[in-house]
Design an enzyme around this catalytic site. Structure first.
Site, PDB file in Angstrom:
ATOM      1  N   HIS A  81      25.215  18.892  37.845  1.00 31.74           N
ATOM      2  CA  HIS A  81      25.719  18.260  39.073  1.00 31.74           C
ATOM      3  C   HIS A  81      24.558  17.578  39.773  1.00 31.74           C
ATOM      4  O   HIS A  81      23.462  18.141  39.869  1.00 31.74           O
ATOM      5  CB  HIS A  81      26.343  19.307  40.003  1.00 31.74           C
ATOM      6  CG  HIS A  81      26.887  18.678  41.260  1.00 31.74           C
ATOM      7  ND1 HIS A  81      28.143  18.107  41.302  1.00 31.74           N
ATOM      8  CD2 HIS A  81      26.340  18.494  42.471  1.00 31.74           C
ATOM      9  CE1 HIS A  81      28.336  17.599  42.517  1.00 31.74           C
ATOM     10  NE2 HIS A  81      27.264  17.821  43.243  1.00 31.74           N
ATOM     11  N   ASP A 160      37.615  23.490  49.749  1.00 29.96           N
ATOM     12  CA  ASP A 160      36.552  22.485  49.881  1.00 29.96           C
ATOM     13  C   ASP A 160      37.139  21.119  50.167  1.00 29.96           C
ATOM     14  O   ASP A 160      36.610  20.359  50.974  1.00 29.96           O
ATOM     15  CB  ASP A 160      35.692  22.419  48.616  1.00 29.96           C
ATOM     16  CG  ASP A 160      34.659  21.305  48.735  1.00 29.96           C
ATOM     17  OD1 ASP A 160      33.823  21.406  49.661  1.00 29.96           O
ATOM     18  OD2 ASP A 160      34.711  20.324  47.980  1.00 29.96           O
ATOM     19  N   ARG A 167      34.491  17.824  57.551  1.00 28.26           N
ATOM     20  CA  ARG A 167      33.048  17.633  57.801  1.00 28.26           C
ATOM     21  C   ARG A 167      32.695  16.162  57.849  1.00 28.26           C
ATOM     22  O   ARG A 167      31.860  15.719  58.637  1.00 28.26           O
ATOM     23  CB  ARG A 167      32.241  18.319  56.686  1.00 28.26           C
ATOM     24  CG  ARG A 167      32.239  19.834  56.788  1.00 28.26           C
ATOM     25  CD  ARG A 167      31.745  20.471  55.502  1.00 28.26           C
ATOM     26  NE  ARG A 167      30.427  19.992  55.136  1.00 28.26           N
ATOM     27  CZ  ARG A 167      29.994  19.850  53.870  1.00 28.26           C
ATOM     28  NH1 ARG A 167      30.786  20.135  52.859  1.00 28.26           N
ATOM     29  NH2 ARG A 167      28.789  19.423  53.637  1.00 28.26           N
ATOM     30  N   SER A 182      30.113  23.885  49.103  1.00 25.25           N
ATOM     31  CA  SER A 182      30.997  22.815  48.643  1.00 25.25           C
ATOM     32  C   SER A 182      30.738  22.491  47.174  1.00 25.25           C
ATOM     33  O   SER A 182      31.658  22.469  46.347  1.00 25.25           O
ATOM     34  CB  SER A 182      30.752  21.586  49.524  1.00 25.25           C
ATOM     35  OG  SER A 182      31.353  20.443  48.983  1.00 25.25           O
ATOM     36  N   LYS A 186      33.087  24.190  43.593  1.00 24.65           N
ATOM     37  CA  LYS A 186      33.745  23.324  42.598  1.00 24.65           C
ATOM     38  C   LYS A 186      33.161  23.555  41.206  1.00 24.65           C
ATOM     39  O   LYS A 186      33.881  23.587  40.217  1.00 24.65           O
ATOM     40  CB  LYS A 186      33.567  21.853  43.006  1.00 24.65           C
ATOM     41  CG  LYS A 186      34.487  21.453  44.161  1.00 24.65           C
ATOM     42  CD  LYS A 186      34.252  20.039  44.620  1.00 24.65           C
ATOM     43  CE  LYS A 186      32.947  19.907  45.370  1.00 24.65           C
ATOM     44  NZ  LYS A 186      32.791  18.736  46.192  1.00 24.65           N
TER      45      LYS A 186
HETATM   46  N1  URA Z   1      28.715  16.766  47.519  1.00 23.85           N
HETATM   47  C1  URA Z   1      29.680  17.711  47.639  1.00 23.85           C
HETATM   48  O1  URA Z   1      30.478  17.937  46.741  1.00 23.85           O
HETATM   49  N2  URA Z   1      29.737  18.397  48.801  1.00 23.85           N
HETATM   50  C2  URA Z   1      28.894  18.199  49.815  1.00 23.85           C
HETATM   51  O2  URA Z   1      29.001  18.870  50.810  1.00 23.85           O
HETATM   52  C3  URA Z   1      27.892  17.205  49.677  1.00 23.85           C
HETATM   53  C4  URA Z   1      27.830  16.506  48.504  1.00 23.85           C
END
Ligand code: URA
Length: 427
Positions: A81, A160, A167, A182, A186
């Protein structure tokens, strides 16, 4: 549960208990906590922070708000990621590369965020490519082909999805515990054994300084390890685009160059380093050096290109269909000197202005626009030398992009290539 008490406790700097966080997130996901209370809570977290236990509890609660993919025991499941950068097309290469090396990659990716492009938007430059696979389709394709790149389904970390949207409009995105929970909720929902995080740092990244990037990387790695996923992070430089191409169709073309065993050296190096982290964590290579050798062997054999083509076909995409580019303009240097600084974020906004990204939710993406940066940090240029190539729909668009690029690329008397591509490894 009294939400006002939880907001008060966090507002006053107190740590929340794991059970309090879990109850809050469960109730919010079910629609039982109004958005105004959740905004107040998110702002309290933004201002007061969270300790490691709270961050882990928040990640777990968000993960438990949805489904977690389960895999046959013999499958080694891994992923990467990135926190987002300009010209970052490593995911397109890394998913099939890792699959060739024996890692199953169920990559859940995102769309553009701020000035940075998104993997899903890039892949949609391939006509017909589907980014809305169901959980059953993700499972089947990953088991049969070895890799999948698709968007989050509504079953994966739905908390999320809700909290991120909140947010985004309450100035609470840039908080290390909230970003950690967050991203990791995932990624953990993918049911991974090994994960590498590419935490970008510099003028085109969320985290501008190495110190901030290190804090985020440490937080992400700590949560991954706590949840039994072998997690490492690389802090990588984002003071200039990765590779030469920025935009959607042009980035797919550049990824294809690497998949055919060519492409720009920085893009190849970072992709191989990130892949090596996963391969060593997954115990598919004894050292990072061995892992890189294995990756190079698969790239040179053409197997990685074939794997990518199989993934694209499986998701309905057509690799052979023409990928049109808008009309081209060359941007030249207006003075001699060295490339001293590149405002990579400004280059990202230039793509959005050309129509290659979204100004508002739901805006269509123009896959035919983009830019190629033809000079890198430290290069010497003379007046009239090409700095960049721009693909834009109208003369006015191209002129505006050219002006933005000249402003973003600073030419001066001192030549410096900037920091190394990989600044630090966090394990
Ligand atoms: N990417 C994400 O998936 N979440 C965040 O809070 C910031 C970047």
């Amino acid at each position: 549960m009294n939400v006002v008490q939880l907001i008060t406790k966090k507002r006053d700097g107190g740590p929340l208990a794991g059970t309090e966080i879990r109850r809050l997130i469960a109730a919010y996901t079910l629609g039982e906590v109004p958005e105004y209370q959740m905004s107040a809570w998110a702002m309290a977290v933004f201002l007061r922070g969270m300790n490691d236990e709270e961050t882990a509890a928040l990640t777990e609660a968000m993960l438990e708000s949805g489904t977690r993919l389960r895999w046959p025991a013999e499958l080694v499941v891994g992923d990467k990621h990135s926190t987002g950068g300009i010209g970052d097309k490593t995911s397109l290469i890394l998913a099939p590369l890792l699959a060739c090396c024996g890692v199953a990659v169920p990559m859940i990716s995102g769309r553009g965020l701020g000035a940075t492009g998104g993997t899903l938007d890039k892949l949609e430059a391939l006509p017909g490519f589907r980014t809305d696979l169901s959980l059953a389709e993700i499972r089947r394709q990953t088991e049969q082909i070895g890799c999948t790149i698709t968007g989050a389904t509504i079953d994966l970390a739905p908390a999320d999805r809700k909290l991120y949207a909140l947010r985004d409009v309450t100035a609470t995105v840039a908080s290390i515990p909230l970003i950690t929970a967050s991203i990791m909720s995932k990624k953990l929902a993918e049911g991974l054994k090994a994960l590498v995080l590419d935490v970008k740092c510099g003028s085109g990244a969320f985290m501008r300084s190495a110190a901030e990037a290190r804090l985020l990387a440490e937080s992400l790695v700590a949560v991954g390890r706590r949840m039994s996923v072998r997690t490492t992070a690389l802090i990588s430089d984002m003071n200039q685009p990765l590779g030469r191409m920025v935009g959607n169709g042009v980035e797919v073309d550049e990824a294809l160059e690497v998949l055919r065993n060519g492409g720009p050296a920085d893009l190849v190096e970072l992709t191989l380093e990130l892949g090596a982290e996963v391969l060593v964590s997954a115990e598919l290579a004894p050292t990072r050096k061995d892992a890189v050798a294995l990756e190079r062997k698969h790239l040179a054999s053409g197997a990685v290109y074939e794997k990518f083509a199989a993934m694209i076909r499986a998701q309905g995409g057509d690799l052979d269909a023409p990928r049109p580019r808008a009309s081209e303009m060359i941007v030249v240097a207006d003075q001699r000197g060295y490339i001293m600084r590149i405002d990579a974020e400004a280059l990202g906004w230039t793509i959005i202005e050309l129509g290659g990204g979204r100004r508002q939710l739901g805006d269509p993406i123009d896959h035919a626009v983009g830019l190629e940066l033809m000079a890198r940090l430290g290069d010497e240029v003379r007046a009239g030398d090409p700095l960049a190539r721009v693909w834009g729909r109208t003369h006015t668009d191209r002129e505006a992009a050219a002006a933005a690029i000249r402003e973003a690329v600073q030419i001066g008397e001192i030549g410096s290539t900037g920091p190394p591509l990989v600044l630090e490894r966090i394990a």
